[in-house]
Design a protein around this motif. Structure first.
Motif, PDB file in Angstrom:
ATOM      1  N   GLU A 147       7.770  -4.650  -6.646  1.00 24.96           N
ATOM      2  CA  GLU A 147       7.562  -3.347  -8.179  1.00 24.96           C
ATOM      3  C   GLU A 147       8.207  -2.098  -7.273  1.00 24.96           C
ATOM      4  O   GLU A 147       8.549  -0.714  -7.618  1.00 24.96           O
ATOM      5  CB  GLU A 147       6.000  -2.662  -8.095  1.00 24.96           C
ATOM      6  N   GLN A 148       7.542  -1.846  -5.494  1.00 28.47           N
ATOM      7  CA  GLN A 148       8.310  -1.209  -4.958  1.00 28.47           C
ATOM      8  C   GLN A 148       9.308  -1.368  -4.822  1.00 28.47           C
ATOM      9  O   GLN A 148      10.390  -0.371  -4.087  1.00 28.47           O
ATOM     10  CB  GLN A 148       7.446  -1.036  -3.840  1.00 28.47           C
ATOM     11  N   VAL A 149      10.491  -1.793  -4.528  1.00 28.99           N
ATOM     12  CA  VAL A 149      11.688  -2.073  -4.284  1.00 28.99           C
ATOM     13  C   VAL A 149      11.857  -1.135  -5.491  1.00 28.99           C
ATOM     14  O   VAL A 149      12.895  -0.410  -6.167  1.00 28.99           O
ATOM     15  CB  VAL A 149      11.925  -3.901  -3.730  1.00 28.99           C
ATOM     16  N   LEU A 150      11.230  -1.574  -6.561  1.00 32.14           N
ATOM     17  CA  LEU A 150      12.086  -1.413  -8.177  1.00 32.14           C
ATOM     18  C   LEU A 150      12.105   0.264  -8.834  1.00 32.14           C
ATOM     19  O   LEU A 150      12.972   0.597  -9.125  1.00 32.14           O
ATOM     20  CB  LEU A 150      11.867  -2.265  -9.648  1.00 32.14           C
ATOM     21  N   ASP A 151      10.783  -0.123  -7.902  1.00 35.17           N
ATOM     22  CA  ASP A 151      10.846   2.552  -7.986  1.00 35.17           C
ATOM     23  C   ASP A 151      11.805   2.539  -7.193  1.00 35.17           C
ATOM     24  O   ASP A 151      12.576   3.392  -7.580  1.00 35.17           O
ATOM     25  CB  ASP A 151       9.547   2.371  -7.357  1.00 35.17           C
TER      26      ASP A 151
END
Length: 632
Positions: free
Chosen positions: A150-154
Motif C-alpha cells: 500500500e505504501q508503494v502504491l501511494d
C-alpha cells in the motif's frame, strides 16, 4: 524515480507540432523528447502533429524534475539541494499556471516552464498533477524504504499516475473522451482509474527492473519489506553473490508475486485504448501498455532474478511491439447498451468463474442472460476477496498483509456503497458495481463476507459449532443470499423464509467444503473442526489430518456430515421460491455439493486424502443437464 514510459522505438524522429507558436525553449523540449537516454521517444508518430509539442513540453518537465531527484547524491547535502530545487519548481509551476490563465503578464523565463505554460493554456491543464509529481520527487529525498504494498502504491499515485491524467487531459482537448454513465460506472471516471492502474504498473515494472540500480546509485529500495521479507541490508549482501542458490531462491520467491500483481494492474487498463475516440491516440496508449507488459515478460524470462541482471528490450522487440500496435484495432463502440469497460470487465469475470469455480460454474451457467453475468461478477469479486486472506503466490500472506488487504477492500466497498464511487478499475470491482446497480444485492452480505475473511486472517480455530456456524454464515451463506437476490423470487415468496433457507444452504455447502479439505487446511495451518468435536472423539487436529485413529476419525467425519445433511434438509423448498428461470442453477449446485458430501459419508477417509473428494466432470455435466431438464 519517475515513471519510465513503455520502452518503444519510433521509426524516425517526429515532426514538430503543426502551426506551433515560437515558444522559447520548445526546440530544446523537442530534442529532449527525441534524444534523451531513455529509449522511449515520446513524440511517437501516432501522436497527432498538433499535440506533439505539448507532449514534448510535458515530457521535458517530467524528465527534468526526475533528474533533479535521481541525480542528487544520496547524502544529506545532496538531498537538501534537491529539495530546494524542487521547491523552486513548485513556484515555477504556479507561475506557469497563472500565465496560462492570463493571471500573469508573461510565462516564466525558463526553457522548461515557458513551453509548459503554453501547453497548460492550450490544453486547459490543471497545476495539481504537476505538483503531485514534484511531491513524489521530494518524497524520494525523504523516504528510501517501503514496508507495505500500500505504501508503494501511494508513492506511485503521485510519481506515476499524474502523467497518465495529464495525457488524458491533453487527449480530451482534441478528441473528447466518452462521458456516459454515472457514479461508479461513469466512463470518464473509469478511464481515470484505468489510467492510474496502467501508470502504476509501468512504475512498478520500472522498480522491479532497476532493483540493483536504485540500491547502488540512489540508496533506494522500493520492494515492500513486509510482503517480501527483503530489506536493503539483505539485498546488499546478496547482490554480489549470484551463485548463492539460497539467496536466488528467496529473492525470486519474493519477486514473482510482485510481478504477477503488476501484470494484473496492466490488465485493468485493457479497455482504456478502446475507449479513446482517436485511433492514433488510442494506439499511443496501447504502446504504453504493450511496452510495460513486454518488460514484465523479460523480467520473467530471467526468472525474476533482477538483482543480478537487468532485463531490457532489444530494438527488434521494440519494433515488433510498434508493428503489433499499428495493426491493433482502434476504438470500440458500446454494445448492448453497456460501456466498453463494463463489457470487458464482465467478460473477465466470466473467465475467472470458468477457471476457478469448479462446482459453482456448472450451476451458474444455467442462469439466463444478465443475471448470469451478475453472478459471474460477484463470484469473481468474492474469489479475489478470498485471496486476500488465503495463501496464494502473490505475496506472503502474513496476518499483517492479509488484514491490510481486507481493510483496503472494505474501504473500497464502502466508497462504492456510500458514495457510488469506484476506486479500482479491476474487473471484479467494475463487475460488482454493475451487478449492484442492476440487482438488489445487500451490501451487508458483502461486508459480512469480509468479516469472515478477517476470521481466516486471524485464524485461531473454533471451540464449538456455534462459532463455526457463524463463520460459515459469513463466508458461504452470504453467497447464497446474494445469488437469490440476483435470481429473484416467485411472487408472494416470504422474504424472511427465503433468506433463512439460503443461509442454511450456504452452511451446508461450506461444511461440505470443510470436510473435503480437512488435510489441506491443516497443512496450511488452519483447523475448522471445532475443538469440542475433536475432544468428543478423542482426536487431535493432527491425528484427524493424518487419519492416525481411523475409527475415531471416521466417526467424526460422519458426525459433521450429518450436521451438513441437516442443513441441506432445513433448506428444502428453496428452489420453489426462486424465479423458475433461475431455479435450475441452485438445483445443480445443490446436487453437486450434496454429491461430494455423499462421497464423504460413504468413505470418510477421503477427508484426509489428495486429490480431494470431487465429482468427475462428466457427472457435473450430467447434473447440469438434469437440472435444466427439471426447469418448471
Amino acid at each position: 524515480m519517475s515513471i519510465d514510459p513503455s520502452p518503444i522505438l519510433t521509426e524516425r524522429p517526429p515532426a514538430p507540432g503543426a502551426g506551433s507558436p515560437a515558444v522559447p525553449g520548445l526546440d530544446a523540449a523537442r530534442r529532449l523528447a527525441s534524444t534523451h537516454y531513455e529509449n522511449f521517444h515520446v513524440l511517437s508518430r501516432f501522436v497527432p502533429a498538433g499535440l506533439r509539442d505539448d507532449f514534448a513540453a510535458v515530457y521535458a518537465f517530467c524528465r527534468g524534475a526526475d533528474d533533479i531527484a535521481d541525480d542528487a547524491p544520496p547524502t544529506d547535502e545532496g538531498r537538501a539541494q534537491a529539495l530546494a530545487e524542487l521547491a523552486r519548481w513548485h513556484a515555477l509551476v504556479e507561475e506557469a499556471h497563472a500565465s496560462a490563465r492570463d493571471e500573469r503578464d508573461a510565462p516564466p523565463d525558463d526553457p522548461i516552464f515557458g513551453p509548459l505554460a503554453e501547453t497548460m493554456r492550450r490544453r486547459a491543464l490543471d497545476a495539481a498533477p504537476f505538483h503531485d509529481l514534484l511531491d513524489a520527487f521530494e518524497q524520494d529525498q525523504r523516504v528510501t524504504r517501503y514496508e507495505t504494498w500500500e505504501q508503494v502504491l501511494d508513492y506511485c499515485a503521485r510519481s506515476a499516475n499524474p502523467v497518465g491524467r495529464i495525457v488524458l487531459a491533453m487527449i480530451d482537448s482534441v478528441a473528447p473522451l466518452p462521458s456516459g454513465g454515472r457514479g461508479a460506472l461513469s466512463e470518464r471516471d473509469a478511464m481515470l482509474r484505468m489510467s492510474d492502474a496502467v501508470c502504476t504498473a509501468l512504475q512498478l515494472a520500472n522498480f522491479w527492473q532497476d532493483v540493483r540500480r536504485d540500491l547502488d546509485e540512489r540508496d533506494r529500495v522500493y520492494l515492500p519489506s513486509v510482503e517480501t521479507g527483503l530489506d536493503a541490508q539483505t539485498l546488499r549482501r546478496w547482490k554480489d553473490t549470484p551463485d548463492d542458490a539460497s539467496a536466488r531462491v528467496a529473492y525470486i520467491r519474493a519477486m514473482r508475486p510482485l510481478v504477477r500483481r503488476t501484470r494484473e494492474m496492466f490488465a485493468q487498463g485493457e479497455a482504456l485504448p478502446r475507449m479513446i475516440p482517436d485511433a492514433d491516440l488510442s494506439r499511443v496508449v496501447r504502446l504504453f501498455i504493450a511496452g510495460g507488459e513486454r518488460t514484465l515478460d523479460k523480467i520473467e524470462r530471467i526468472g525474476c532474478a533482477t538483482l543480478w541482471s537487468r532485463p531490457s528490450l532489444t530494438k527488434a522487440e521494440k519494433a515488433g511491439i510498434l508493428l503489433r500496435t499499428r495493426l491493433a484495432p482502434g476504438t470500440t463502440s458500446n454494445g448492448n447498451g453497456e460501456p466498453v469497460f463494463v463489457r470487458v470487465a464482465l467478460e473477465k469475470c466470466a473467465s475467472v468463474t470458468r477457471r476457478e469455480a469448479r462446482n459453482f460454474y456448472y450451476g451458474l451457467r444455467l442462469t439466463p442472460g444478465r443475471r448470469r453475468s451478475a453472478l459471474y461478477a460477484v463470484y469473481a469479486w468474492m474469489r479475489d476477496a478470498d485471496d486476500d486472506a488465503d495463501e496464494d503466490d502473490r505475496a506472503v500472506p502474513t496476518r499483517e498483509v492479509a488484514m491490510a488487504r481486507i481493510e483496503r477492500r472494505r474501504s473500497r466497498l464502502r466508497a462504492l456503497v456510500e458514495r457510488d464511487c469506484l476506486e479500482s478499475a479491476h474487473a471484479s470491482w467494475v463487475g460488482l458495481a454493475w451487478a449492484m446497480r442492476e440487482f438488489p444485492v445487500d451490501a451487508g452480505d458483502l461486508f459480512g463476507l469480509l468479516e469472515g475473511l478477517e476470521e481466516d486472517a486471524n485464524h485461531a480455530g473454533y471451540e464449538s459449532r456455534d462459532g463455526l456456524e457463524r463463520y460459515c454464515e459469513r463466508v458461504a451463506s452470504t453467497v447464497g443470499r446474494v445469488c437469490v437476490a440476483i435470481w429473484g423470487t416467485v411472487p408472494g415468496a416470504d422474504a424472511k423464509g427465503v433468506r433463512e433457507k439460503a443461509t442454511s444452504r450456504g452452511v451446508a455447502f461450506q461444511l461440505s467444503n470443510i470436510l473435503r479439505d480437512i488435510r489441506r487446511d491443516f497443512l496450511a495451518g488452519r483447523v475448522y473442526v471445532p475443538r469440542e468435536d475433536l475432544a468428543r472423539h478423542g482426536l487431535s487436529a493432527q491425528a484427524l489430518a493424518e487419519w492416525s485413529k481411523p475409527d475415531g476419525c471416521a466417526a467424526l467425519v460422519r458426525d459433521l456430515a450429518a450436521w451438513a445433511r441437516r442443513e441441506f434438509e432445513a433448506s428444502e423448498g428453496l428452489e420453489a421460491m426462486i424465479d423458475p428461470a433461475c431455479a435450475p442453477s441452485m438445483r445443480a449446485m445443490t446436487e453437486i455439493y450434496s454429491g461430494v458430501l455423499g462421497m464423504l459419508e460413504r468413505e470418510p477417509m477421503l477427508a484426509a486424502c489428495e486429490p480431494r473428494a470431487s465429482l468427475p466432470a462428466w457427472r457435473k455435466v450430467a447434473i447440469m443437464l438434469h437440472a435444466r431438464g427439471g426447469r418448471a
